[in-house]
Design a protein around this motif. Sequence first.
Motif, PDB file in Angstrom:
ATOM      1  N   THR A  13      -6.909 -78.211 -39.264  1.00  0.00           N
ATOM      2  CA  THR A  13      -7.501 -77.932 -37.955  1.00  0.00           C
ATOM      3  C   THR A  13      -8.983 -77.597 -38.102  1.00  0.00           C
ATOM      4  O   THR A  13      -9.819 -78.142 -37.381  1.00  0.00           O
ATOM      5  N   GLY A  74      -5.237 -78.465 -31.429  1.00  0.00           N
ATOM      6  CA  GLY A  74      -5.132 -77.141 -32.045  1.00  0.00           C
ATOM      7  C   GLY A  74      -3.996 -77.058 -33.044  1.00  0.00           C
ATOM      8  O   GLY A  74      -3.319 -78.045 -33.341  1.00  0.00           O
ATOM      9  N   THR A  75      -3.780 -75.857 -33.541  1.00  0.00           N
ATOM     10  CA  THR A  75      -2.792 -75.667 -34.601  1.00  0.00           C
ATOM     11  C   THR A  75      -1.365 -75.974 -34.150  1.00  0.00           C
ATOM     12  O   THR A  75      -0.567 -76.464 -34.946  1.00  0.00           O
ATOM     13  N   ILE A  78      -0.841 -79.744 -34.203  1.00  0.00           N
ATOM     14  CA  ILE A  78      -0.945 -80.176 -35.606  1.00  0.00           C
ATOM     15  C   ILE A  78       0.339 -79.792 -36.341  1.00  0.00           C
ATOM     16  O   ILE A  78       0.899 -80.585 -37.102  1.00  0.00           O
TER      17      ILE A  78
END
Length: 103
Positions: A13, A74-75, A78
């Motif tokens: 990220t 974003g995380t 992901i």
Amino acid sequence: MCCVVAWRVSWLTMLSREATEAAPAAVFTEVERHMLEQTTPERMRQAPRDLAFYVRALARLGGYLDRASDAPPGTTVIWRGFSRLADLVEGARVATSPPHTYG
């Protein structure tokens, strides 16, 4: 294993935002890159195969809509993308493994 995945998600990220010139091979294995290319819609495969291409492909696996007005992935997307990618890679490995003979 969970810590390795969490580290990889956070690292990717940040890398995708700060070091866009990084080589995709530094982040994804050859099999992962192939799977991400195969899951990318045909109309989007013409884009340069840089880190951003693979990060967006991974994020789309995680539910990222990839619209022009969307913020960078974003995380969460992901993380979900890595989870789905791991399943795809394992499925490809199983599908291409030689059959076992028992007896």
